[in-house]
Design a protein around this motif. Structure first.
Motif, PDB file in Angstrom:
ATOM      1  N   ALA A 163       0.852  -1.186   0.000  1.00 11.94           N
ATOM      2  CA  ALA A 163       0.000   0.000   0.000  1.00 11.94           C
ATOM      3  C   ALA A 163       0.887   1.234   0.000  1.00 11.94           C
ATOM      4  O   ALA A 163       2.021   1.209   0.494  1.00 11.94           O
ATOM      5  CB  ALA A 163      -0.912   0.018   1.227  1.00 11.94           C
ATOM      6  N   SER A 164       0.376   2.314  -0.562  1.00 17.80           N
ATOM      7  CA  SER A 164       1.047   3.612  -0.478  1.00 17.80           C
ATOM      8  C   SER A 164      -0.019   4.688  -0.363  1.00 17.80           C
ATOM      9  O   SER A 164      -1.130   4.531  -0.894  1.00 17.80           O
ATOM     10  CB  SER A 164       1.943   3.857  -1.698  1.00 17.80           C
ATOM     11  N   TRP A 165       0.296   5.781   0.314  1.00 20.77           N
ATOM     12  CA  TRP A 165      -0.700   6.809   0.556  1.00 20.77           C
ATOM     13  C   TRP A 165      -0.029   8.151   0.831  1.00 20.77           C
ATOM     14  O   TRP A 165       1.146   8.216   1.199  1.00 20.77           O
ATOM     15  CB  TRP A 165      -1.616   6.422   1.708  1.00 20.77           C
ATOM     16  N   LEU A 166      -0.786   9.222   0.630  1.00 24.86           N
ATOM     17  CA  LEU A 166      -0.329  10.570   0.921  1.00 24.86           C
ATOM     18  C   LEU A 166      -0.844  11.004   2.283  1.00 24.86           C
ATOM     19  O   LEU A 166      -1.973  10.676   2.665  1.00 24.86           O
ATOM     20  CB  LEU A 166      -0.843  11.555  -0.133  1.00 24.86           C
ATOM     21  N   VAL A 167      -0.012  11.744   3.011  1.00 24.90           N
ATOM     22  CA  VAL A 167      -0.394  12.286   4.315  1.00 24.90           C
ATOM     23  C   VAL A 167      -0.250  13.800   4.247  1.00 24.90           C
ATOM     24  O   VAL A 167       0.832  14.317   3.955  1.00 24.90           O
ATOM     25  CB  VAL A 167       0.494  11.734   5.441  1.00 24.90           C
ATOM     26  N   SER A 168      -1.331  14.510   4.494  1.00 26.45           N
ATOM     27  CA  SER A 168      -1.343  15.968   4.457  1.00 26.45           C
ATOM     28  C   SER A 168      -1.602  16.494   5.860  1.00 26.45           C
ATOM     29  O   SER A 168      -2.686  16.289   6.417  1.00 26.45           O
ATOM     30  CB  SER A 168      -2.436  16.455   3.491  1.00 26.45           C
ATOM     31  N   GLN A 169      -0.608  17.176   6.433  1.00 25.00           N
ATOM     32  CA  GLN A 169      -0.699  17.655   7.812  1.00 25.00           C
ATOM     33  C   GLN A 169      -0.603  19.173   7.862  1.00 25.00           C
ATOM     34  O   GLN A 169       0.174  19.787   7.118  1.00 25.00           O
ATOM     35  CB  GLN A 169       0.430  17.064   8.657  1.00 25.00           C
ATOM     36  N   TYR A 170      -1.381  19.738   8.766  1.00 22.79           N
ATOM     37  CA  TYR A 170      -1.340  21.177   9.027  1.00 22.79           C
ATOM     38  C   TYR A 170      -1.157  21.403  10.523  1.00 22.79           C
ATOM     39  O   TYR A 170      -1.067  20.442  11.297  1.00 22.79           O
ATOM     40  CB  TYR A 170      -2.617  21.849   8.509  1.00 22.79           C
ATOM     41  N   ALA A 171      -1.066  22.660  10.918  1.00 30.49           N
ATOM     42  CA  ALA A 171      -0.779  23.016  12.306  1.00 30.49           C
ATOM     43  C   ALA A 171      -1.663  22.231  13.275  1.00 30.49           C
ATOM     44  O   ALA A 171      -2.885  22.196  13.135  1.00 30.49           O
ATOM     45  CB  ALA A 171      -0.973  24.513  12.519  1.00 30.49           C
ATOM     46  N   GLY A 172      -1.030  21.594  14.256  1.00 34.56           N
ATOM     47  CA  GLY A 172      -1.741  20.836  15.279  1.00 34.56           C
ATOM     48  C   GLY A 172      -1.959  19.379  14.954  1.00 34.56           C
ATOM     49  O   GLY A 172      -2.279  18.591  15.853  1.00 34.56           O
ATOM     50  N   ASP A 173      -1.792  18.989  13.687  1.00 33.84           N
ATOM     51  CA  ASP A 173      -1.952  17.577  13.316  1.00 33.84           C
ATOM     52  C   ASP A 173      -0.762  16.758  13.813  1.00 33.84           C
ATOM     53  O   ASP A 173       0.345  17.277  13.962  1.00 33.84           O
ATOM     54  CB  ASP A 173      -2.039  17.424  11.793  1.00 33.84           C
ATOM     55  N   TYR A 174      -0.985  15.459  14.029  1.00 34.37           N
ATOM     56  CA  TYR A 174       0.096  14.587  14.486  1.00 34.37           C
ATOM     57  C   TYR A 174      -0.231  13.139  14.157  1.00 34.37           C
ATOM     58  O   TYR A 174      -1.360  12.802  13.821  1.00 34.37           O
ATOM     59  CB  TYR A 174       0.320  14.738  15.993  1.00 34.37           C
ATOM     60  N   ASN A 175       0.771  12.286  14.261  1.00 37.75           N
ATOM     61  CA  ASN A 175       0.596  10.841  14.099  1.00 37.75           C
ATOM     62  C   ASN A 175       1.016  10.176  15.400  1.00 37.75           C
ATOM     63  O   ASN A 175       2.175  10.287  15.796  1.00 37.75           O
ATOM     64  CB  ASN A 175       1.454  10.304  12.945  1.00 37.75           C
ATOM     65  N   PRO A 176       0.124   9.483  16.093  1.00 38.83           N
ATOM     66  CA  PRO A 176       0.485   8.846  17.363  1.00 38.83           C
ATOM     67  C   PRO A 176       1.417   7.655  17.150  1.00 38.83           C
ATOM     68  O   PRO A 176       1.644   7.220  16.015  1.00 38.83           O
ATOM     69  CB  PRO A 176      -0.863   8.398  17.923  1.00 38.83           C
ATOM     70  N   TRP A 177       1.975   7.132  18.252  1.00 36.55           N
ATOM     71  CA  TRP A 177       2.851   5.974  18.176  1.00 36.55           C
ATOM     72  C   TRP A 177       2.164   4.841  17.421  1.00 36.55           C
ATOM     73  O   TRP A 177       1.021   4.498  17.711  1.00 36.55           O
ATOM     74  CB  TRP A 177       3.213   5.477  19.585  1.00 36.55           C
ATOM     75  N   HIS A 178       2.872   4.258  16.461  1.00 33.28           N
ATOM     76  CA  HIS A 178       2.295   3.167  15.694  1.00 33.28           C
ATOM     77  C   HIS A 178       3.404   2.438  14.939  1.00 33.28           C
ATOM     78  O   HIS A 178       4.550   2.886  14.886  1.00 33.28           O
ATOM     79  CB  HIS A 178       1.240   3.678  14.702  1.00 33.28           C
ATOM     80  N   ASN A 179       3.057   1.306  14.372  1.00 31.36           N
ATOM     81  CA  ASN A 179       3.934   0.602  13.450  1.00 31.36           C
ATOM     82  C   ASN A 179       3.112   0.207  12.234  1.00 31.36           C
ATOM     83  O   ASN A 179       1.908   0.480  12.175  1.00 31.36           O
ATOM     84  CB  ASN A 179       4.584  -0.613  14.127  1.00 31.36           C
ATOM     85  N   HIS A 180       3.732  -0.408  11.246  1.00 33.57           N
ATOM     86  CA  HIS A 180       3.059  -0.710   9.987  1.00 33.57           C
ATOM     87  C   HIS A 180       3.005  -2.215   9.742  1.00 33.57           C
ATOM     88  O   HIS A 180       3.621  -2.998  10.473  1.00 33.57           O
ATOM     89  CB  HIS A 180       3.796  -0.040   8.830  1.00 33.57           C
ATOM     90  N   GLY A 181       2.324  -2.600   8.669  1.00 36.48           N
ATOM     91  CA  GLY A 181       2.278  -3.993   8.256  1.00 36.48           C
ATOM     92  C   GLY A 181       3.331  -4.286   7.200  1.00 36.48           C
ATOM     93  O   GLY A 181       3.957  -3.383   6.645  1.00 36.48           O
TER      94      GLY A 181
END
Length: 229
Positions: free
Chosen positions: A119-137
């Motif tokens: 899989a592949s995907w785009l991530v668009s972040q702006y002020a205040g956005d975040y990605n919590p602790w995680h891992n992938h498949g």
């Protein structure tokens, strides 16, 4: 341990290898072209929404609708990078479950046909956005930076005046905190930079507060039955 080579920097602070490399400008241009089209259109963003498959608390996360020709080019770069990553790990004894009985390094039949992109995907972040602790498949994961807020560097400089900067950075962690041991590593994003790492390696993206978009492309990959000793 950080080793600099012509094809990037290999970070090995806690055993799992993180490869910091660069993608061609064409790679970034293709992804930004489709990103501008999809992310800038609410209907297309809804059509290609990928957020239900992810954990990010971000503006938008979408699939990447590209032409067959552009898709083939993107895939060739991604698969080639994964092959280089595997070969480096083999040469430096990082693939512990692939050894001959005499403990010598095996010859691996590793080439792009040995790699499946999950899989592949785009991530668009702006002020205040975040990605919590995680891992992938899968076996391997990657992130490539496509756009950054124009004042992100200045934001980090301000942060540095009284404590270690973190805003907008990605952080990896592995193992427990102990004396004489590094258990985390942060990266400042730059356009065109690609990070490749084991899919199981935990990571987190800090929020930032500058105006503008922090855009990236992530993908997961695995080796298939064509990966032979």
């Amino acid at each position: 341990m950080k080793l600099e080579k012509e094809n990037g920097i290999w970070h090995e602070p806690f055993s799992p290898v993180i490869w910091e490399t660069q993608v061609p400008r064409k790679f970034v241009q293709i992804l930004n072209k489709v990103g501008d089209k999809v992310l800038g259109d609410d209907e297309l963003s809804k059509q290609y929404d990928w957020s239900d498959n992810l954990v990010g608390k971000v503006h938008k996360e979408t699939a990447i609708p590209v032409s067959a020709e552009e898709g083939a080019y993107l895939k060739s770069i991604m698969k080639s990078k994964i092959c280089t990553y595997i070969e480096y790990c083999r040469e430096n004894n990082k693939i512990y479950n692939i050894k001959k009985r005499d403990n010598s390094k095996p010859e691996l039949n590793i080439n792009p046909t040995s790699i499946d992109l999950l899989a592949s995907w785009l991530v668009s972040q702006y002020a205040g956005d975040y990605n919590p602790w995680h891992n992938h498949g899968g076996d391997f994961s990657s992130v490539t930076y496509l756009k950054l807020p124009p004042n992100l560097k200045e934001e980090l400089k301000e942060e540095l005046k009284d404590h270690s900067p973190a805003n907008g950075l990605i952080q990896f962690t592995y193992g427990e905190t102990m004396d004489w041991k590094q258990d985390s590593l942060k990266f400042f994003p730059s356009v065109g930079a690609m990070l490749i790492f084991p899919a199981w390696l935990k990571h987190f993206v800090y929020p930032f507060y500058s105006e503008g978009e922090r855009r990236s492309m992530a993908f997961n990959a695995k080796v298939n039955e064509n990966f032979k000793i």
